[in-house]
Scaffold this active site. Structure first.
Site, PDB file in Angstrom:
ATOM      1  N   THR A  44       0.825  -1.211   0.000  1.00  0.00           N
ATOM      2  CA  THR A  44       0.000   0.000   0.000  1.00  0.00           C
ATOM      3  C   THR A  44       0.859   1.260   0.000  1.00  0.00           C
ATOM      4  OG1 THR A  44      -1.691  -1.243   1.183  1.00  0.00           O
ATOM      5  CG2 THR A  44      -1.965   1.133   1.131  1.00  0.00           C
ATOM      6  N   CYS A  45       1.957   1.239   0.726  1.00  0.00           N
ATOM      7  CA  CYS A  45       2.852   2.398   0.765  1.00  0.00           C
ATOM      8  C   CYS A  45       3.498   2.637  -0.600  1.00  0.00           C
ATOM      9  CB  CYS A  45       3.926   2.218   1.837  1.00  0.00           C
ATOM     10  SG  CYS A  45       3.245   2.128   3.504  1.00  0.00           S
ATOM     11  N   THR A  46       3.812   1.547  -1.295  1.00  0.00           N
ATOM     12  CA  THR A  46       4.390   1.654  -2.631  1.00  0.00           C
ATOM     13  C   THR A  46       3.359   2.231  -3.601  1.00  0.00           C
ATOM     14  OG1 THR A  46       5.891  -0.184  -2.193  1.00  0.00           O
ATOM     15  CG2 THR A  46       5.477   0.356  -4.506  1.00  0.00           C
ATOM     16  N   ALA A  49       3.075   5.989  -2.855  1.00  0.00           N
ATOM     17  CA  ALA A  49       4.262   6.733  -3.310  1.00  0.00           C
ATOM     18  C   ALA A  49       4.283   6.831  -4.833  1.00  0.00           C
ATOM     19  CB  ALA A  49       5.532   6.062  -2.797  1.00  0.00           C
TER      20      ALA A  49
END
Length: 152
Positions: A44-46, A49
């Protein structure tokens, strides 16, 4: 009690992926997107970003600077930036000072297990250093759209 729109953003000073000191005061007179995320190289962070990366030129055109923050160290940030070609700095909040000051460190649940971690939150800070918007329900695939106000 969390931070609120209209409050001055808490001052910060942290190192980016290259060990360079970055402060809130560096952005006086500029609009800043300060986004807190749990961990480098997680799905999810990828996605989040990369959505900001893919819309970076549009964000710049609208006058925004972008800074990501997590409690990962500089080396982890550098790998994350290189792997996904991220065009904005990531701050290493290894002391947890920023996540505490911005009140985004809290209890989370994963697979029925409770633990403490970074609550994915984005702060839009205006040219005077005042919080203009707080996005707590981040849509990772459409985060730039959320920030710019077009959620289609």
């Amino acid at each position: 009690m969390g931070l609120e729109v209209g409050q001055p953003a808490p001052a910060f000073s942290a190192k980016d992926q290259n060990g360079k000191e970055v402060k809130l005061s560096d952005f006086k007179g500029k609009k800043l997107i300060l986004y807190f995320y749990p961990k480098d190289n997680t799905p999810t962070c990828t996605t989040q970003a990369c959505n900001l990366r893919d819309n970076y030129k549009m964000l710049l055109k609208k006058g925004y600077k972008v800074l990501g923050v997590s409690v990962d160290d500089e080396k982890s940030h550098l790998k994350f930036i290189k792997k996904y070609d991220l065009p904005f700095p990531l701050l290493a909040d290894t002391t947890h000072k920023m996540v505490e000051d911005y009140r985004v460190w809290g209890e989370k649940t994963l697979f029925g297990r409770n633990y403490m971690g970074v609550l994915r939150t984005t702060f839009v800070i205006n040219e005077q250093g005042v919080i203009e918007e707080i996005i707590q329900k981040v849509e990772s695939k459409n985060h730039a759209g959320q920030i710019l106000g077009n959620t289609d």
